[in-house]
Scaffold this motif. Structure first.
Motif, PDB file in Angstrom:
ATOM      1  N   HIS A  84     -12.623 -10.744  -0.874  1.00  0.00           N
ATOM      2  CA  HIS A  84     -12.012 -10.016  -1.992  1.00  0.00           C
ATOM      3  C   HIS A  84     -11.074 -10.638  -2.796  1.00  0.00           C
ATOM      4  O   HIS A  84     -10.353 -11.414  -2.173  1.00  0.00           O
ATOM      5  CB  HIS A  84     -11.613  -8.482  -1.490  1.00  0.00           C
ATOM      6  CG  HIS A  84     -12.570  -7.968  -0.604  1.00  0.00           C
ATOM      7  ND1 HIS A  84     -13.616  -7.187  -0.887  1.00  0.00           N
ATOM      8  CD2 HIS A  84     -13.135  -8.147   0.805  1.00  0.00           C
ATOM      9  CE1 HIS A  84     -14.433  -6.735  -0.043  1.00  0.00           C
ATOM     10  NE2 HIS A  84     -14.055  -7.455   1.181  1.00  0.00           N
ATOM     11  N   ASN A  85     -10.544 -10.232  -3.994  1.00  0.00           N
ATOM     12  CA  ASN A  85      -9.692 -10.954  -4.862  1.00  0.00           C
ATOM     13  C   ASN A  85      -8.778  -9.705  -5.441  1.00  0.00           C
ATOM     14  O   ASN A  85      -8.638  -9.734  -6.566  1.00  0.00           O
ATOM     15  CB  ASN A  85     -10.483 -11.666  -6.059  1.00  0.00           C
ATOM     16  CG  ASN A  85     -11.340 -12.749  -5.104  1.00  0.00           C
ATOM     17  OD1 ASN A  85     -12.488 -12.447  -5.247  1.00  0.00           O
ATOM     18  ND2 ASN A  85     -10.812 -13.850  -5.055  1.00  0.00           N
ATOM     19  N   PRO A  86      -7.693  -9.236  -4.789  1.00  0.00           N
ATOM     20  CA  PRO A  86      -6.671  -8.398  -5.044  1.00  0.00           C
ATOM     21  C   PRO A  86      -5.650  -9.138  -5.811  1.00  0.00           C
ATOM     22  O   PRO A  86      -5.443 -10.490  -5.610  1.00  0.00           O
ATOM     23  CB  PRO A  86      -6.471  -7.658  -3.993  1.00  0.00           C
ATOM     24  CG  PRO A  86      -6.527  -8.612  -2.869  1.00  0.00           C
ATOM     25  CD  PRO A  86      -7.836  -9.333  -3.287  1.00  0.00           C
ATOM     26  N   LYS A  87      -4.883  -8.505  -6.714  1.00  0.00           N
ATOM     27  CA  LYS A  87      -3.706  -9.148  -7.322  1.00  0.00           C
ATOM     28  C   LYS A  87      -2.414  -8.562  -6.471  1.00  0.00           C
ATOM     29  O   LYS A  87      -2.509  -7.328  -6.386  1.00  0.00           O
ATOM     30  CB  LYS A  87      -3.684  -8.987  -8.840  1.00  0.00           C
ATOM     31  CG  LYS A  87      -4.858  -9.552  -9.212  1.00  0.00           C
ATOM     32  CD  LYS A  87      -4.735  -9.477 -10.933  1.00  0.00           C
ATOM     33  CE  LYS A  87      -6.000 -10.136 -11.560  1.00  0.00           C
ATOM     34  NZ  LYS A  87      -6.433 -11.224 -11.383  1.00  0.00           N
ATOM     35  N   LEU A  88      -1.447  -9.471  -6.552  1.00  0.00           N
ATOM     36  CA  LEU A  88      -0.229  -9.177  -5.909  1.00  0.00           C
ATOM     37  C   LEU A  88       0.536  -8.459  -7.143  1.00  0.00           C
ATOM     38  O   LEU A  88       0.697  -9.390  -8.212  1.00  0.00           O
ATOM     39  CB  LEU A  88       0.520 -10.177  -5.259  1.00  0.00           C
ATOM     40  CG  LEU A  88       1.560 -10.009  -4.508  1.00  0.00           C
ATOM     41  CD1 LEU A  88       1.416  -9.251  -3.187  1.00  0.00           C
ATOM     42  CD2 LEU A  88       2.253 -11.238  -3.945  1.00  0.00           C
ATOM     43  N   ASP A  89       1.265  -7.386  -7.052  1.00  0.00           N
ATOM     44  CA  ASP A  89       1.738  -6.948  -8.164  1.00  0.00           C
ATOM     45  C   ASP A  89       3.286  -7.464  -8.263  1.00  0.00           C
ATOM     46  O   ASP A  89       3.713  -8.187  -7.265  1.00  0.00           O
ATOM     47  CB  ASP A  89       1.693  -5.398  -8.258  1.00  0.00           C
ATOM     48  CG  ASP A  89       2.624  -4.659  -7.486  1.00  0.00           C
ATOM     49  OD1 ASP A  89       3.290  -5.282  -6.628  1.00  0.00           O
ATOM     50  OD2 ASP A  89       2.338  -3.351  -7.252  1.00  0.00           O
ATOM     51  N   ASP A  90       3.989  -6.856  -9.278  1.00  0.00           N
ATOM     52  CA  ASP A  90       5.404  -7.488  -9.569  1.00  0.00           C
ATOM     53  C   ASP A  90       6.488  -7.173  -8.248  1.00  0.00           C
ATOM     54  O   ASP A  90       7.601  -7.569  -7.833  1.00  0.00           O
ATOM     55  CB  ASP A  90       5.848  -7.061 -10.757  1.00  0.00           C
ATOM     56  CG  ASP A  90       5.339  -7.869 -11.727  1.00  0.00           C
ATOM     57  OD1 ASP A  90       4.630  -9.079 -11.556  1.00  0.00           O
ATOM     58  OD2 ASP A  90       5.491  -7.323 -13.205  1.00  0.00           O
ATOM     59  N   LYS A  91       5.982  -5.925  -7.518  1.00  0.00           N
ATOM     60  CA  LYS A  91       6.834  -5.462  -6.455  1.00  0.00           C
ATOM     61  C   LYS A  91       6.477  -5.997  -5.292  1.00  0.00           C
ATOM     62  O   LYS A  91       6.864  -5.657  -4.225  1.00  0.00           O
ATOM     63  CB  LYS A  91       6.544  -3.814  -6.636  1.00  0.00           C
ATOM     64  CG  LYS A  91       7.493  -3.404  -7.691  1.00  0.00           C
ATOM     65  CD  LYS A  91       7.217  -1.593  -7.546  1.00  0.00           C
ATOM     66  CE  LYS A  91       7.955  -1.311  -9.096  1.00  0.00           C
ATOM     67  NZ  LYS A  91       7.690   0.271  -8.821  1.00  0.00           N
TER      68      LYS A  91
END
Length: 143
Positions: free
Chosen positions: A6-13
């Motif tokens: 799976h390819n989730p993104k890490l957010d700014d937090k």
């Protein structure tokens, strides 16, 4: 059982959204820790506790055992996914795994692994030839 990529993104937090198909298995809490090869391991709490008991049974008079226990337990963060399935990856663990915005979460049967996307691609490229050899060692005579 955890399987797939799976390819989730890490957010700014520093939050990562876990794949929906794994959320029920992790709803009771999870442990994020330093894995091998500079990825992060994500264990359901119960699975981690079972592993921790085995590690704790090893003789702490052995220097390698003490070093492993320190490294494993000091680098572990307990999390509970929020209502959107997000967990916060603490800065120390993000640094260890070299996580950027683009991440890969892979299922590894009893755990998830979180990789920086470019590190995962490099790992795959560097180890593709070893896959067949490893299969023969792990499952001799099966295929």
């Amino acid at each position: 059982m955890f399987l797939g990529t799976h390819n989730p993104k890490l957010d700014d937090k520093g939050r990562l959204t876990l794949p929906a198909k794994f959320r029920d298995a992790l709803a009771g809490g999870l442990m994020v820790t330093k894995g091998q090869d500079h990825c992060l391991y994500v264990f359901p709490r119960a699975e981690f506790e079972q592993m921790a008991r085995k590690v704790a049974e090893a003789p702490f008079t052995n220097e390698a055992v003490r070093a492993y226990q320190r490294y494993l337990f000091a680098g572990t963060d307990e999390q509970r996914p929020d209502s959107q399935g997000r967990v916060t990856i603490v800065p120390e663990l993000r640094r260890y795994a070299g996580l950027s915005k683009e991440c890969v979460v892979i299922g590894a049967i009893t755990r998830l692994e979180i990789w920086d996307s470019s590190a995962w691609q490099t790992y795959l490229e560097d180890n593709e030839e070893n896959y067949a050899k490893a299969r023969e060692e792990v499952l001799p005579g099966m295929f």
